[in-house]
Motif scaffolding. Sequence first.
Motif, PDB file in Angstrom:
ATOM      1  N   ASP A   5       0.352  -6.683  -1.577  1.00 40.16           N
ATOM      2  CA  ASP A   5       0.861  -6.377  -0.238  1.00 40.16           C
ATOM      3  C   ASP A   5       0.512  -4.963   0.235  1.00 40.16           C
ATOM      4  O   ASP A   5       1.208  -4.413   1.087  1.00 40.16           O
ATOM      5  CB  ASP A   5       2.394  -6.553  -0.184  1.00 40.16           C
ATOM      6  CG  ASP A   5       2.827  -7.910  -0.696  1.00 40.16           C
ATOM      7  OD1 ASP A   5       2.187  -8.902  -0.311  1.00 40.16           O
ATOM      8  OD2 ASP A   5       3.779  -7.968  -1.502  1.00 40.16           O
ATOM      9  N   ASP A   6      -0.557  -4.385  -0.273  1.00 37.62           N
ATOM     10  CA  ASP A   6      -0.901  -3.011   0.114  1.00 37.62           C
ATOM     11  C   ASP A   6      -2.416  -2.818   0.091  1.00 37.62           C
ATOM     12  O   ASP A   6      -2.969  -2.166  -0.791  1.00 37.62           O
ATOM     13  CB  ASP A   6      -0.216  -2.011  -0.826  1.00 37.62           C
ATOM     14  CG  ASP A   6      -0.106  -0.617  -0.203  1.00 37.62           C
ATOM     15  OD1 ASP A   6      -0.896  -0.330   0.725  1.00 37.62           O
ATOM     16  OD2 ASP A   6       0.754   0.168  -0.647  1.00 37.62           O
ATOM     17  N   ALA A   7      -3.076  -3.381   1.075  1.00 36.29           N
ATOM     18  CA  ALA A   7      -4.527  -3.247   1.170  1.00 36.29           C
ATOM     19  C   ALA A   7      -4.941  -1.812   1.437  1.00 36.29           C
ATOM     20  O   ALA A   7      -6.000  -1.368   0.971  1.00 36.29           O
ATOM     21  CB  ALA A   7      -5.051  -4.157   2.288  1.00 36.29           C
ATOM     22  N   ASP A   8      -4.124  -1.058   2.177  1.00 35.80           N
ATOM     23  CA  ASP A   8      -4.473   0.324   2.485  1.00 35.80           C
ATOM     24  C   ASP A   8      -4.508   1.181   1.216  1.00 35.80           C
ATOM     25  O   ASP A   8      -5.412   2.014   1.049  1.00 35.80           O
ATOM     26  CB  ASP A   8      -3.473   0.920   3.480  1.00 35.80           C
ATOM     27  CG  ASP A   8      -3.599   0.303   4.865  1.00 35.80           C
ATOM     28  OD1 ASP A   8      -4.659  -0.287   5.153  1.00 35.80           O
ATOM     29  OD2 ASP A   8      -2.638   0.413   5.643  1.00 35.80           O
ATOM     30  N   LYS A   9      -3.546   0.983   0.323  1.00 34.31           N
ATOM     31  CA  LYS A   9      -3.535   1.757  -0.917  1.00 34.31           C
ATOM     32  C   LYS A   9      -4.728   1.386  -1.783  1.00 34.31           C
ATOM     33  O   LYS A   9      -5.360   2.252  -2.401  1.00 34.31           O
ATOM     34  CB  LYS A   9      -2.234   1.516  -1.680  1.00 34.31           C
ATOM     35  CG  LYS A   9      -2.080   2.434  -2.892  1.00 34.31           C
ATOM     36  CD  LYS A   9      -0.681   2.358  -3.474  1.00 34.31           C
ATOM     37  CE  LYS A   9      -0.513   3.357  -4.615  1.00 34.31           C
ATOM     38  NZ  LYS A   9       0.870   3.317  -5.179  1.00 34.31           N
TER      39      LYS A   9
ATOM     40  N   ALA B 251      -7.611   0.378  -0.717  1.00 32.42           N
ATOM     41  CA  ALA B 251      -8.782   0.984  -0.107  1.00 32.42           C
ATOM     42  C   ALA B 251      -8.861   2.477  -0.414  1.00 32.42           C
ATOM     43  O   ALA B 251      -9.953   3.010  -0.659  1.00 32.42           O
ATOM     44  CB  ALA B 251      -8.753   0.753   1.404  1.00 32.42           C
ATOM     45  N   ALA B 252      -7.715   3.136  -0.437  1.00 33.34           N
ATOM     46  CA  ALA B 252      -7.702   4.570  -0.739  1.00 33.34           C
ATOM     47  C   ALA B 252      -8.124   4.829  -2.178  1.00 33.34           C
ATOM     48  O   ALA B 252      -8.870   5.771  -2.457  1.00 33.34           O
ATOM     49  CB  ALA B 252      -6.305   5.140  -0.482  1.00 33.34           C
TER      50      ALA B 252
ATOM     51  N   GLY C  73      -3.636  -6.519  -0.914  1.00 38.54           N
ATOM     52  CA  GLY C  73      -3.401  -7.401   0.219  1.00 38.54           C
ATOM     53  C   GLY C  73      -2.406  -8.487  -0.132  1.00 38.54           C
ATOM     54  O   GLY C  73      -1.626  -8.367  -1.088  1.00 38.54           O
TER      55      GLY C  73
END
Length: 297
Positions: free
Chosen positions: A230-234, A236-237, A248
């Motif tokens: 549940d955390d695609a942004d993390k 990606a970072a 995701g």
Amino acid sequence: MKFSLWLPADLAWSDLSAAARHAVDTGWYGLWIEDHFMDNTAEPNDGRRGECLTQLTALAATIPDVRIGSLVLGNTYRHPAIVAKQAAALSDIAGGRFVLGYGAGWQENEHRAFGLEYGDVPSRIRWFREALEVVTRLRDEDFVDHAGERYRLEHASLNPKPHATLPLLVGGSGEKVMPKIVARFADEWNHWALPERFVAKKEIFDAALEKAGRAEDSLWRSTQAVVFFDDADKAAAVAAKGRPAIGGSDQEIVDRMNAYAAAGVDEFILPATSLKDPAAIADFADRFRTEVAAHVR
């Protein structure tokens, strides 16, 4: 595609044992532990860190039914003949379930802290190739004489031999020398990768296998990436800093696992190394198994 779990090396034995036992009870294919003496962080660097072969020996003696392995032993930390002796004993204790994962070594701060010769990259690769020759000859021959750049053996014998055969996993992704090393010595090959990178690397390593006269299916291939539910942004970072990461929704992660399988990955190893207690590891591993692994084609 099989699914295995990478356990934290900084757990107390009671917690490591509990996490491993839960993994066995819930059907994981294998358990892996890294080989480092300290974290790769700024000073003061005084975090907990177990010793890989000791932890694996304890797991071999107490945790049944799963493969266990080192991901991966740093060659510069131990003489390869001693590694072969330790691996043979561990293989016996584990009833043949132990995989000797081996790499050239890379973490500079622990070499300095523990008084180990670091060398440059070409030197470490040469030492590693020689170490693999020592280990495989001791595994496969009755007596070994060896006089190389770094290691010397005089009529050395590995007795008792490992249980059945001792699989040798080589960790590395370099494209010039490493494919030849893997083709010559490895039963298994591991490196960090997302599916697209795995495909590109596999083509290079498959070509080395063919040149060495080996069949493509003679090499077991494993890989790993950090997973963030549940955390695609993390994800990606983390990936932007060079560490393969996936994030995701459950379905998005399932899709990435299917991409790994299509790319030719035999075993995906799920890192749980940032988690600090058995309950957190169990929750993370259970969600992955039920929401992701169970839906991979």
